[in-house]
Design an enzyme around this catalytic site. Structure first.
Site, mmCIF file in Angstrom:
data_model
loop_
_atom_site.group_PDB
_atom_site.id
_atom_site.type_symbol
_atom_site.label_atom_id
_atom_site.label_comp_id
_atom_site.label_asym_id
_atom_site.label_seq_id
_atom_site.Cartn_x
_atom_site.Cartn_y
_atom_site.Cartn_z
ATOM 1 N N SER A 1 0.822 -1.015 -0.249
ATOM 2 C CA SER A 1 -0.222 0.210 -0.161
ATOM 3 C C SER A 1 1.022 1.254 -0.061
ATOM 4 C CB SER A 1 -1.005 -0.112 1.246
ATOM 5 O OG SER A 1 -0.027 -0.181 2.480
ATOM 6 N N CYS B 1 3.463 -6.024 9.996
ATOM 7 C CA CYS B 1 3.148 -5.227 8.824
ATOM 8 C C CYS B 1 4.637 -4.850 8.398
ATOM 9 C CB CYS B 1 2.402 -3.860 9.414
ATOM 10 S SG CYS B 1 2.285 -2.445 8.405
ATOM 11 N N THR B 2 4.542 -4.647 7.143
ATOM 12 C CA THR B 2 6.073 -4.808 6.495
ATOM 13 C C THR B 2 6.530 -3.280 6.822
ATOM 14 O OG1 THR B 2 4.842 -4.201 4.398
ATOM 15 C CG2 THR B 2 5.642 -6.366 4.729
ATOM 16 N N HIS B 3 5.757 -2.176 7.055
ATOM 17 C CA HIS B 3 6.244 -0.841 7.277
ATOM 18 C C HIS B 3 6.968 -0.830 8.513
ATOM 19 C CE1 HIS B 3 3.237 0.760 4.464
ATOM 20 N NE2 HIS B 3 3.630 1.727 4.403
ATOM 21 N N CYS C 1 2.418 -6.774 1.828
ATOM 22 C CA CYS C 1 1.731 -6.081 2.647
ATOM 23 C C CYS C 1 0.740 -7.310 3.416
ATOM 24 C CB CYS C 1 0.843 -5.254 1.756
ATOM 25 S SG CYS C 1 -0.516 -4.397 2.845
ATOM 26 N N THR D 1 -1.572 -6.769 5.450
ATOM 27 C CA THR D 1 -3.161 -6.458 5.661
ATOM 28 C C THR D 1 -3.810 -6.921 4.292
ATOM 29 O OG1 THR D 1 -2.275 -4.616 6.535
ATOM 30 C CG2 THR D 1 -4.635 -4.170 6.075
HETATM 31 N N1 DGL Z 1 2.490 -2.415 4.860
HETATM 32 C C1 DGL Z 1 1.258 -2.811 5.264
HETATM 33 C C2 DGL Z 1 1.114 -4.356 6.086
HETATM 34 O O1 DGL Z 1 2.148 -5.172 5.878
HETATM 35 C C3 DGL Z 1 0.067 -2.056 5.363
HETATM 36 C C4 DGL Z 1 0.023 -0.914 6.148
HETATM 37 C C5 DGL Z 1 -1.405 -0.205 5.887
HETATM 38 O O2 DGL Z 1 -1.432 0.219 4.433
HETATM 39 O O3 DGL Z 1 -1.968 0.150 6.499
HETATM 40 O O4 DGL Z 1 0.167 -4.612 6.562
#
Ligand code: DGL
Length: 246
Positions: A11, A190-192, A76, A78
């Site tokens: 995302s 979450c990858t962030h 991602c 999510t």
């Molecule tokens: N990078 C995301 C994940 O791994 C999503 C973050 C988001 O868009 O809320 O879940």
């Protein structure tokens, strides 16, 4: 063998933590990074919207002038907890997803208290509960939703300052003390979040092991690359003995 074309999707910028893991394994010959910033954050969207946006974004990427990829990585959690079946039904190329690394978390805990730090969307998903039941049944797993943490990582990547108080508030639900025991492993779901690892370590109320899901997804992509390489060799289209480069 010609370099494979790989689409990596998220995302936002979070998938870059997966790109780093792919590069560490020398994977990613012709890597095409696709971010759906218009839909960010996915953690705040309802299920149908997430699936529709992922399908439309991958569709647009596949139809660009470079043609179909050899594989797609949904970097991602999510999106992966919802959209993988629809993606696999729509296209024949391999689609690799990422999920919170609960198996190694359950394996590594000494206290028995493990947390999955995830977006609000992932926290709601049946998929996460099934994952815990299947891979972490022996641990006491807390699902800790961090509604603003992905957006904080985006802001950080854009060069904005982070508030350490806000960061501490986001991760607080992942730190549990119960009957004299404390959470000792936190799966970054979450990858962030790995983009903020140094800041997370600073903000944590006590030291824990943080588990980045990127290594597992890179391993899986390496397996897929190996399988493509072998298939080409079997068909006689392989022209070099170089190691697989997806
Ligand atoms: N990078 C995301 C994940 O791994 C999503 C973050 C988001 O868009 O809320 O879940």
């Amino acid at each position: 063998m010609s370099a494979k074309r790989l689409i990596v999707f998220d995302s936002g910028f979070g998938g870059l933590s997966v790109v780093s893991a792919l590069r560490r394994r020398q994977i990613g010959g012709r890597l095409y990074y696709v971010a759906d910033h218009a839909g960010f954050p996915y953690g705040a969207l309802d299920d149908e919207a997430v699936v529709a946006r992922v399908l439309a974004t991958i569709e647009a990427a596949v139809e660009d002038e470079e043609g179909a990829p050899d594989a797609v990585v949904i970097a991602c959690s999510t999106a992966s907890t919802l959209a993988l079946p629809a993606l696999r039904a729509r296209w024949e190329f391999p689609v690799v997803g990422v999920v919170p690394a609960l198996k190694p978390a359950a394996r590594d805990t000494k206290s028995g208290l493990v947390s999955a730090l995830v977006t609000a969307g992932t926290a709601r998903r049946r998929y996460l509960r099934d994952l815990i039941e299947e891979h972490a049944a022996g641990a006491d797993v807390t699902i800790a939703a961090a509604p603003n943490l992905a957006a904080m990582a985006e802001a950080f990547i854009r060069g904005e300052d982070l508030s350490s108080d806000a960061l501490a508030r986001e991760i607080a639900p992942a730190f549990v003390e119960r009957d004299g025991a404390r959470t000792d492993v936190v799966a970054l779901g979450c990858t962030h979040y790995p983009l903020l690892l140094d800041q997370l370590v600073q903000a944590a109320p006590w030291p824990v092991t943080w588990i980045d899901p990127a290594e597992a997804i890179a391993r899986r992509v390496a397996d897929v690359a190996g399988a493509l390489y072998e298939a080409e060799a079997a068909e006689g289209v392989l022209r070099s003995t170089a190691p697989p480069a997806l």
